[in-house]
Structures are given as structure tokens and as C-alpha cells.
Scaffold this active site. Structure first.
Site, mmCIF file in Angstrom:
data_model
loop_
_atom_site.group_PDB
_atom_site.id
_atom_site.type_symbol
_atom_site.label_atom_id
_atom_site.label_comp_id
_atom_site.label_asym_id
_atom_site.label_seq_id
_atom_site.Cartn_x
_atom_site.Cartn_y
_atom_site.Cartn_z
ATOM 1 N N GLU A 265 0.826 -1.215 0.000
ATOM 2 C CA GLU A 265 0.000 0.000 0.000
ATOM 3 C C GLU A 265 0.865 1.273 0.000
ATOM 4 O O GLU A 265 0.388 2.343 0.364
ATOM 5 C CB GLU A 265 -0.940 0.017 1.223
ATOM 6 C CG GLU A 265 -1.898 -1.159 1.336
ATOM 7 C CD GLU A 265 -3.057 -1.126 0.337
ATOM 8 O OE1 GLU A 265 -3.073 -0.219 -0.521
ATOM 9 O OE2 GLU A 265 -3.916 -2.017 0.423
ATOM 10 N N HIS B 77 -3.085 1.200 8.785
ATOM 11 C CA HIS B 77 -4.123 0.444 8.072
ATOM 12 C C HIS B 77 -4.223 -0.939 8.709
ATOM 13 O O HIS B 77 -3.210 -1.601 8.926
ATOM 14 C CB HIS B 77 -3.773 0.320 6.589
ATOM 15 C CG HIS B 77 -4.577 -0.726 5.883
ATOM 16 N ND1 HIS B 77 -5.955 -0.683 5.820
ATOM 17 C CD2 HIS B 77 -4.219 -1.877 5.252
ATOM 18 C CE1 HIS B 77 -6.386 -1.733 5.171
ATOM 19 N NE2 HIS B 77 -5.360 -2.491 4.812
ATOM 20 N N HIS C 52 -7.329 -4.456 9.674
ATOM 21 C CA HIS C 52 -8.553 -5.135 9.242
ATOM 22 C C HIS C 52 -9.461 -5.439 10.450
ATOM 23 O O HIS C 52 -9.526 -6.585 10.896
ATOM 24 C CB HIS C 52 -8.194 -6.449 8.534
ATOM 25 C CG HIS C 52 -7.435 -6.288 7.253
ATOM 26 N ND1 HIS C 52 -6.954 -7.358 6.520
ATOM 27 C CD2 HIS C 52 -7.069 -5.179 6.553
ATOM 28 C CE1 HIS C 52 -6.334 -6.921 5.436
ATOM 29 N NE2 HIS C 52 -6.377 -5.605 5.434
ATOM 30 N N HIS D 133 -12.928 -4.273 3.225
ATOM 31 C CA HIS D 133 -11.484 -4.513 3.327
ATOM 32 C C HIS D 133 -10.914 -4.163 4.705
ATOM 33 O O HIS D 133 -10.339 -5.022 5.357
ATOM 34 C CB HIS D 133 -10.761 -3.735 2.207
ATOM 35 C CG HIS D 133 -9.273 -3.828 2.252
ATOM 36 N ND1 HIS D 133 -8.469 -3.529 1.181
ATOM 37 C CD2 HIS D 133 -8.408 -4.157 3.244
ATOM 38 C CE1 HIS D 133 -7.201 -3.693 1.502
ATOM 39 N NE2 HIS D 133 -7.136 -4.072 2.754
#
Ligand code: 2HA
Ligand code: ZN
Length: 274
Positions: A123, A146, A148, A218
Site C-alpha cells: 500500500e 491500516h 482489518h 477490506h
């Protein structure tokens, strides 16, 4: 010989990233290589010049980022596990230096062990694109996380909860902390292929109005000045999402805080212009 890793502040940051990586793993938000973290080191390494730059491997950026030229970033490695990062951060993350033109980077933290195998997160276009925008805006934000988080991802699978207005009303209503910690609410980024410049562009746009986003089906992405405060944005919203789903799973509709209760909270904590 001194290296960038003799820098006390950098050592502390790396220690903090390892601690956060462990939280993410313990939370169940970091299966396999899920998630990535980056930190703009411009304040910490501002006086550092790297000798023999050419000896470090160089990689072209898909999109040039002139706003970051000469900058240093700590970024987690692609394909690396958060649970491994927690124990051994320098084998699972790297420090990169953006070239003086802003069109490539060199991995300057390589050593004999990981010289050929460690690359920055998949990313990277999103992380660097956001950092460039934050620098342009004069923002003090230096951190991007980031991950999940299960319940927030689950909610993004329902057409009912994809509307930002509907979702934020639910999340703020589930716990008083949500509106205090995340007064700008969560933004919803429509599904895109991970790692693309498309998701980077949508993310940068959405961050104009929010500090924390859900990437539909996501995960979440948050920005902030400090690592743990940035994590807290996601953690607080995740708590609200869990309460909502627990209540629904128990077979009742959660009442949520009323409009008046939310208004009183905003006034009491001076959030949202109150
Ligand atoms: O780093 O989570 O979005 C692996 C991912 C990609
Ligand atoms: Zn992801």
C-alpha cells in the site's frame, strides 16, 4: 560508525510500532500479512545525511511525489506479519529515503540479512500519497495505520450501513466515547483493488473530511500525529461496531444515544464546533 538507528527518537518510534503491531495481532485484526503502518520521519531525521546513498537498492515510484523529496519514512514490509513485526521490527519493516527528485526511493535500513528480500508495504502508493497531501496541507499528522477490524468491515458489507450519515449516527450512538474521540466521523471509501493508485486517490480525497476511513469490504485506515492516538480512532469506532453487532446478534435493536444525549456530549466536550 553512527547509523540512523543510533537516533534515540527513531528507536522509540520503532519500539512503539512493535507494540502496536502486537495490539493489532492480539485484536484479531492482522491475519497473515494484513495491515501496514508508516511514519513520516521528517522531524526526527531532519539533520541526517546518508553517506554512500548509491549503495542502497533504488526503486521507482509509480507516481512521482515532489512534495516528499529527500524525505525519510518508516514503513512496514510487504508480505510481513504484524505478529513477527512485534518481535522483530527491523526484519519486518524498513526506512526509506525519497530521492531528491521525488520519483524513486532507496531502502536505507537494509542489512546483510534482509538486503534482497524486504520491500515496503504493497500500500506504499496510498501511504506516500497521503503523507504528501498532509505535508502540503501543513498538517502535523505523521502517522498512517491500516488494519482489518472485523466488525467495521462486517458493517461495510451491508448496503444499509454504507451511507456515512447512517453509519456515523449508529457508531456515535453506541458509546459516548465515539463522538468525543472521532467527532468528524468515519468516511467510507468504495471498494477498490488494494495497493492501487485508484484506492490511493479515493483515500486522499476522503481524508479531507475525516481522520479515519473504512475501505469497503477490506479494512480501516487512520491518520494522526502520534501512533497510539491514531490506533485509538479505529479502536474506539470498532468498540461501537461491536456493541451494535452484539445487540443485533442478541436479537434486539439497540436504542443508541438520543439526539439530545449526543448534543449534550458535544457541548460538554466542545466537539463539532460546540
Ligand atoms: O498489507 O492489508 O491492504 C496487506 C494489506 C493490504
Ligand atoms: Zn489491507
Amino acid at each position: 560508525m553512527n547509523t540512523i538507528f543510533d537516533n534515540k527518537q527513531l528507536q522509540e518510534k520503532i519500539h512503539d510500532v512493535a507494540e502496536l503491531a502486537d495490539y493489532l495481532w492480539q485484536k484479531g485484526w492482522a491475519e497473515r500479512n494484513a495491515g501496514n503502518i508508516s511514519i513520516n520521519l521528517c522531524d526526527i531525521l531532519k539533520d541526517v545525511t546518508v553517506t554512500d546513498l548509491e549503495k542502497y537498492p533504488e526503486f521507482k515510484l509509480k507516481k512521482a511525489l515532489p512534495g516528499l523529496k529527500g524525505g525519510f519514512f518508516f514503513v512496514t514490509g510487504t508480505g510481513k506479519r504484524m505478529r513477527d513485526l512485534a518481535r522483530n521490527p527491523l526484519l519486518n519493516a524498513c526506512v526509506i529515503r525519497i530521492s531528491d527528485k521525488g520519483d524513486s526511493y532507496r531502502i536505507i535500513s537494509q542489512n546483510d540479512i534482509n538486503f534482497y528480500e524486504l520491500r515496503p508495504t504493497s500500500e506504499l502508493p496510498t501511504h506516500l500519497g497521503i503523507h504528501e497531501q498532509m505535508v502540503k496541507n501543513g498538517s502535523k499528522n505523521r502517522v498512517i495505520v491500516h488494519t482489518h477490524p472485523n466488525e467495521l468491515i462486517a458493517l461495510s458489507h451491508s448496503p444499509m450501513y454504507k451511507s456515512e450519515d447512517v453509519l456515523n449516527r449508529i457508531l456515535w450512538g453506541m458509546h459516548p466515547e465515539s463522538v468525543i474521540v472521532v467527532p468528524r466521523g468515519v468516511g467510507m471509501v468504495p471498494y477498490e483493488i488494494p495497493g492501487t493508485t485508484d484506492i490511493a486517490e479515493l483515500t486522499i480525497k476522503a481524508l479531507a473530511d475525516h481522520d479515519v476511513l473504512i475501505w469497503e469490504k477490506h479494512g480501516c485506515l487512520a491518520v494522526g500525529e502520534e501512533l497510539f492516538d491514531t490506533f485509538d480512532l479505529i479502536d474506539t469506532l470498532s468498540k461501537s461496531a461491536q456493541i451494535f453487532i452484539y445487540a443485533k446478534s442478541a436479537g434486539f435493536e439497540p436504542e443508541g444515544l438520543t439526539e439530545n444525549q449526543l448534543l449534550d456530549l458535544k457541548k460538554a466536550f466542545h466537539v463539532g464546533g460546540y
